[in-house]
Design an enzyme around this catalytic site. Structure first.
Site, PDB file in Angstrom:
ATOM      1  N   VAL A  35       0.835  -1.204   0.000  1.00 23.50           N
ATOM      2  CA  VAL A  35       0.000   0.000   0.000  1.00 23.50           C
ATOM      3  C   VAL A  35       0.880   1.269   0.000  1.00 23.50           C
ATOM      4  O   VAL A  35       0.503   2.296  -0.576  1.00 23.50           O
ATOM      5  CB  VAL A  35      -1.009  -0.041   1.179  1.00 23.50           C
ATOM      6  CG1 VAL A  35      -0.354   0.106   2.520  1.00 23.50           C
ATOM      7  CG2 VAL A  35      -2.102   0.984   0.997  1.00 23.50           C
ATOM      8  N   ASP A  36       2.039   1.177   0.598  1.00 22.83           N
ATOM      9  CA  ASP A  36       2.999   2.296   0.626  1.00 22.83           C
ATOM     10  C   ASP A  36       3.390   2.684  -0.812  1.00 22.83           C
ATOM     11  O   ASP A  36       3.321   3.866  -1.203  1.00 22.83           O
ATOM     12  CB  ASP A  36       4.236   1.841   1.430  1.00 22.83           C
ATOM     13  CG  ASP A  36       5.163   2.979   1.822  1.00 22.83           C
ATOM     14  OD1 ASP A  36       4.792   4.153   1.602  1.00 22.83           O
ATOM     15  OD2 ASP A  36       6.249   2.683   2.360  1.00 22.83           O
ATOM     16  N   THR A 124      -0.507  -6.468   7.747  1.00 19.67           N
ATOM     17  CA  THR A 124      -1.001  -7.794   7.344  1.00 19.67           C
ATOM     18  C   THR A 124      -0.499  -8.249   5.975  1.00 19.67           C
ATOM     19  O   THR A 124      -0.884  -9.304   5.492  1.00 19.67           O
ATOM     20  CB  THR A 124      -2.548  -7.852   7.335  1.00 19.67           C
ATOM     21  OG1 THR A 124      -3.032  -6.978   6.303  1.00 19.67           O
ATOM     22  CG2 THR A 124      -3.129  -7.467   8.670  1.00 19.67           C
TER      23      THR A 124
HETATM   24  N1  AR6 Z   1      -5.304  -0.200  -0.784  1.00 19.06           N
HETATM   25  C1  AR6 Z   1      -5.625  -0.785   0.394  1.00 19.06           C
HETATM   26  N2  AR6 Z   1      -4.930  -1.806   0.921  1.00 19.06           N
HETATM   27  C2  AR6 Z   1      -3.863  -2.263   0.229  1.00 19.06           C
HETATM   28  C3  AR6 Z   1      -3.461  -1.716  -1.016  1.00 19.06           C
HETATM   29  C4  AR6 Z   1      -4.230  -0.635  -1.516  1.00 19.06           C
HETATM   30  N3  AR6 Z   1      -3.936  -0.030  -2.664  1.00 19.06           N
HETATM   31  N4  AR6 Z   1      -2.367  -2.398  -1.444  1.00 19.06           N
HETATM   32  C5  AR6 Z   1      -2.112  -3.345  -0.518  1.00 19.06           C
HETATM   33  N5  AR6 Z   1      -3.005  -3.273   0.496  1.00 19.06           N
HETATM   34  P1  AR6 Z   1       1.501  -3.974   3.093  1.00 19.06           P
HETATM   35  P2  AR6 Z   1       2.676  -4.004   5.798  1.00 19.06           P
HETATM   36  C6  AR6 Z   1      -3.146  -4.080   1.710  1.00 19.06           C
HETATM   37  O1  AR6 Z   1       2.397  -5.064   2.636  1.00 19.06           O
HETATM   38  O2  AR6 Z   1       2.333  -5.430   5.949  1.00 19.06           O
HETATM   39  C7  AR6 Z   1       5.928  -1.720   2.454  1.00 19.06           C
HETATM   40  O3  AR6 Z   1       7.010  -2.056   1.630  1.00 19.06           O
HETATM   41  C8  AR6 Z   1      -2.532  -5.465   1.713  1.00 19.06           C
HETATM   42  O4  AR6 Z   1      -3.412  -6.399   1.105  1.00 19.06           O
HETATM   43  O5  AR6 Z   1       1.248  -2.833   2.185  1.00 19.06           O
HETATM   44  O6  AR6 Z   1       2.329  -3.062   6.917  1.00 19.06           O
HETATM   45  C9  AR6 Z   1       6.312  -0.662   3.481  1.00 19.06           C
HETATM   46  O7  AR6 Z   1       7.237   0.263   2.969  1.00 19.06           O
HETATM   47  C10 AR6 Z   1      -2.381  -5.727   3.200  1.00 19.06           C
HETATM   48  O8  AR6 Z   1      -3.589  -6.270   3.731  1.00 19.06           O
HETATM   49  O9  AR6 Z   1       2.019  -3.314   4.494  1.00 19.06           O
HETATM   50  C11 AR6 Z   1       6.898  -1.500   4.581  1.00 19.06           C
HETATM   51  O10 AR6 Z   1       8.233  -1.801   4.313  1.00 19.06           O
HETATM   52  C12 AR6 Z   1      -2.208  -4.331   3.809  1.00 19.06           C
HETATM   53  O11 AR6 Z   1      -2.475  -3.414   2.747  1.00 19.06           O
HETATM   54  C13 AR6 Z   1       6.054  -2.756   4.545  1.00 19.06           C
HETATM   55  O12 AR6 Z   1       5.555  -2.852   3.212  1.00 19.06           O
HETATM   56  C14 AR6 Z   1      -0.822  -4.076   4.343  1.00 19.06           C
HETATM   57  O13 AR6 Z   1       0.136  -4.679   3.488  1.00 19.06           O
HETATM   58  C15 AR6 Z   1       4.881  -2.672   5.467  1.00 19.06           C
HETATM   59  O14 AR6 Z   1       4.233  -3.918   5.501  1.00 19.06           O
END
Ligand code: AR6
Length: 174
Positions: A35-36, A124
């Site tokens: 998401v980042d 997650t």
């Molecule tokens: N909109 C909403 N949710 C989303 C989207 C979106 N566009 N894309 C993904 N998700 P993650 P973390 C969900 O991996 O686990 C990054 O590299 C996804 O399905 O984005 O906190 C950062 O820079 C999941 O349920 O974040 C950090 O290094 C949720 O967002 C690391 O990832 C979180 O997945 C953070 O890991």
């Protein structure tokens, strides 16, 4: 009773119009995947510019804490960047740190008179936090704050995948 101010929706958080959307960032605040990556891509370079200024001033963002920037080209007004815990077996204070993400993000929004806020399912994805536990923590933490702090009108839990959507919906029905 779960507050009616909390709503679960399925979709892409970059498409949401709210006073603030929350980013699941890392402590460098320099972007990443998941998401980042999506938020920085869709929001454009002004978000990273503000992140750089924050890093220069305070040296990044610790796990469980939150910082505020512009939302650049996104439909929302601000991005709140919070850093979720990496899941490491559950013995490293992961649950409390995840709760802190929701708590500190909500307080930061309220302190800036932002009344609608959208969260992704922090930790997650890449960080590997068990989705069922994360769903319970997100709903319980937000609910507890919303019972006593009425500065926030609406919280959207924006679930990207079916599993998170089902788990959060279940949690809201409890
Ligand atoms: N909109 C909403 N949710 C989303 C989207 C979106 N566009 N894309 C993904 N998700 P993650 P973390 C969900 O991996 O686990 C990054 O590299 C996804 O399905 O984005 O906190 C950062 O820079 C999941 O349920 O974040 C950090 O290094 C949720 O967002 C690391 O990832 C979180 O997945 C953070 O890991």
């Amino acid at each position: 009773m779960i507050s009616e101010k909390i709503e679960c929706i399925q979709g892409d958080i970059t498409k949401i119009s709210a006073d603030a959307i929350v980013n699941a960032a890392n402590s460098s605040l320099m972007g990443g995947g998941g998401v980042d990556g999506a938020i920085h891509r869709a929001g454009g370079p002004s978000i990273l510019e503000e992140c750089r200024k924050i890093v220069a001033k305070q040296g990044g963002c610790k796990t469980g804490e939150a910082v505020l920037t512009t939302a650049g080209d996104l439909p929302s007004r601000h991005v709140i960047h919070t850093v979720g815990p990496v899941w490491n077996g559950g013995t490293h204070d992961e649950e409390q740190l995840l709760a802190n993400c929701y708590k500190n993000s909500l307080h930061l929004a309220a302190d800036h008179q932002l009344r609608t806020i959208a969260f992704p399912n922090i930790s997650t994805g890449i960080y590997g936090f068990p989705k069922d536990m994360a769903a319970a923590i997100s709903v319980q933490t937000l609910n507890q704050i919303l019972q006593t702090d009425n500065r926030i009108d609406k919280v959207f839990l924006v679930c990207f995948d079916d599993e998170n959507y089902d788990l959060v919906t279940q949690e809201l029905g409890k």
